[in-house]
Write a protein that holds these residues in place. Structure first.
Motif, PDB file in Angstrom:
ATOM      1  N   SER A 110     -10.108 -10.760   2.345  1.00  0.00           N
ATOM      2  CA  SER A 110     -10.613 -10.527   3.691  1.00  0.00           C
ATOM      3  C   SER A 110      -9.578  -9.752   4.498  1.00  0.00           C
ATOM      4  N   ALA A 111     -10.014  -9.181   5.616  1.00  0.00           N
ATOM      5  CA  ALA A 111      -9.119  -8.377   6.445  1.00  0.00           C
ATOM      6  C   ALA A 111      -7.971  -9.199   7.016  1.00  0.00           C
TER       7      ALA A 111
ATOM      8  N   LEU B 221      -7.526  -4.473  -0.196  1.00  0.00           N
ATOM      9  CA  LEU B 221      -8.443  -5.573   0.118  1.00  0.00           C
ATOM     10  C   LEU B 221      -9.680  -5.523  -0.766  1.00  0.00           C
ATOM     11  N   ALA B 222     -10.219  -4.312  -0.950  1.00  0.00           N
ATOM     12  CA  ALA B 222     -11.437  -4.171  -1.760  1.00  0.00           C
ATOM     13  C   ALA B 222     -11.171  -4.467  -3.229  1.00  0.00           C
ATOM     14  N   TRP B 223     -10.064  -3.939  -3.774  1.00  0.00           N
ATOM     15  CA  TRP B 223      -9.759  -4.141  -5.199  1.00  0.00           C
ATOM     16  C   TRP B 223      -9.538  -5.617  -5.529  1.00  0.00           C
TER      17      TRP B 223
ATOM     18  N   CYS C 180      -1.568   3.998  -1.681  1.00  0.00           N
ATOM     19  CA  CYS C 180      -2.971   3.685  -1.446  1.00  0.00           C
ATOM     20  C   CYS C 180      -3.095   3.132  -0.035  1.00  0.00           C
ATOM     21  N   SER C 181      -4.292   2.753   0.370  1.00  0.00           N
ATOM     22  CA  SER C 181      -4.497   2.205   1.705  1.00  0.00           C
ATOM     23  C   SER C 181      -4.667   0.690   1.639  1.00  0.00           C
ATOM     24  N   VAL C 182      -4.432   0.017   2.775  1.00  0.00           N
ATOM     25  CA  VAL C 182      -4.637  -1.431   2.846  1.00  0.00           C
ATOM     26  C   VAL C 182      -6.105  -1.758   2.578  1.00  0.00           C
ATOM     27  N   LYS C 183      -6.991  -0.909   3.074  1.00  0.00           N
ATOM     28  CA  LYS C 183      -8.424  -1.112   2.859  1.00  0.00           C
ATOM     29  C   LYS C 183      -8.748  -1.149   1.362  1.00  0.00           C
ATOM     30  N   ASP C 184      -8.107  -0.253   0.598  1.00  0.00           N
ATOM     31  CA  ASP C 184      -8.327  -0.234  -0.851  1.00  0.00           C
ATOM     32  C   ASP C 184      -7.815  -1.522  -1.491  1.00  0.00           C
TER      33      ASP C 184
ATOM     34  N   ALA D 101       0.835  -1.207   0.000  1.00  0.00           N
ATOM     35  CA  ALA D 101       0.000   0.000   0.000  1.00  0.00           C
ATOM     36  C   ALA D 101       0.865   1.250   0.000  1.00  0.00           C
TER      37      ALA D 101
END
Length: 282
Positions: free
Chosen positions: A108-109, A102-104, A96-100, A91
């Motif tokens: 899972s978290a 994971l979503a792309w 970018c963020s880790v959340k992004d 990231a």
């Protein structure tokens, strides 16, 4: 006296407000009124120059907005996981963020990446077009759109700010109210120093000797961060930066060890940044 300075400058330009806030605490404990006066004069001169530049940018932005508009396009690239990579490091490398991530990649978290794995990276590009729909060459108009957006963000009041770690080293000096201004994170010469959150660079320079090479980033109306003792600055006053973006190289300017002094300030006052930082370190 310091508080009255803050109150007066809050109604003025943001760059000057930030400069006075840092100057007020940088001189704590220093001896000699003449030395304080000289530092304050140098600080004021730097702040005035930054404020003037910011005013010129705002004026240019208003002019550009009349004749242009922006269109956002999405671009997808792929990243191949290397040995030692983690989601957090990937990231940071890709701003970018880790959340992004994971979503792309529909992860899972609790997911872990493996060497050779391919991850999707989605980026957005803003293209400026004229009133007739034709693209405008990248430059002042495109930059103005980002400046307007960030100007709105930094003027917005906020009760908190979500920070990322500005460096990967160990915390060798904790925050102590009334005694220290922030936390000190150790490292090696040249280690990356990264923006802890999105914001605008309100100061980048060496005008305050105690800090060495200093960067100040304003994130919203109430919170700003500062990064001191850098070996090299990679941004300049007025730049818009994003969380995880490298803004400097770690050094030991005006310090006894290689580290970054990381400060978080709320309404101009130093506060402990630890509660605002994620507990996990990659």
């Amino acid at each position: 006296m310091l508080r009255s300075r803050f109150d007066r400058t809050r109604t003025g330009l943001a760059g000057l407000w930030v400069a006075v806030a840092i100057s007020g605490c940088a001189n704590v404990g220093q001896e000699g009124a003449s030395a304080d006066s000289a530092a304050s004069s140098a600080q004021a001169a730097a702040a005035a120059a930054a404020a003037s530049d910011a005013a010129a940018q705002v004026q240019q932005a208003a002019s550009d907005a009349v004749a242009t508009r922006t269109v956002t396009t999405t671009k997808t690239t792929h990243y191949r996981v290397k040995r030692g990579d983690t989601l957090a490091r990937i990231a940071q490398k890709n701003n970018c963020s880790v959340k992004d991530l994971l979503a792309w990649n529909h992860l899972s978290a609790s997911a872990h990446v493996k060497k050779g794995q391919t991850l999707r990276i989605v980026t957005q590009q803003t293209v400026t077009v004229a009133a007739d729909g034709k693209p405008v060459a990248s430059g002042a108009a495109s930059n103005s759109a980002g400046s307007r957006e960030m100007a709105a963000q930094t003027a917005r009041a906020a009760k908190s700010v979500a920070l990322a770690w500005p460096a990967q080293g160990a915390v060798v000096e904790p925050f102590q109210a009334g005694e220290t201004r922030g936390i000190e994170i150790a490292g090696k010469p040249g280690d990356p120093v990264r923006a802890a959150a999105d914001g605008k660079v309100m100061y980048a320079g060496t005008g305050l000797n105690e800090y060495g090479s200093l960067i100040i980033v304003q994130h919203n109306k109430d919170f700003l961060t500062a990064y001191s003792h850098n070996r090299k600055l990679l941004v300049k006053t007025g730049d818009v930066v994003h969380q995880g973006q490298q803004i400097a190289e770690m050094g030991n300017e005006n310090n006894t060890r290689v580290s970054v002094l990381f400060e978080l300030r709320h309404d101009g006052k130093p506060v402990d940044p630890m509660p605002y930082l994620p507990s996990g370190r990659s």
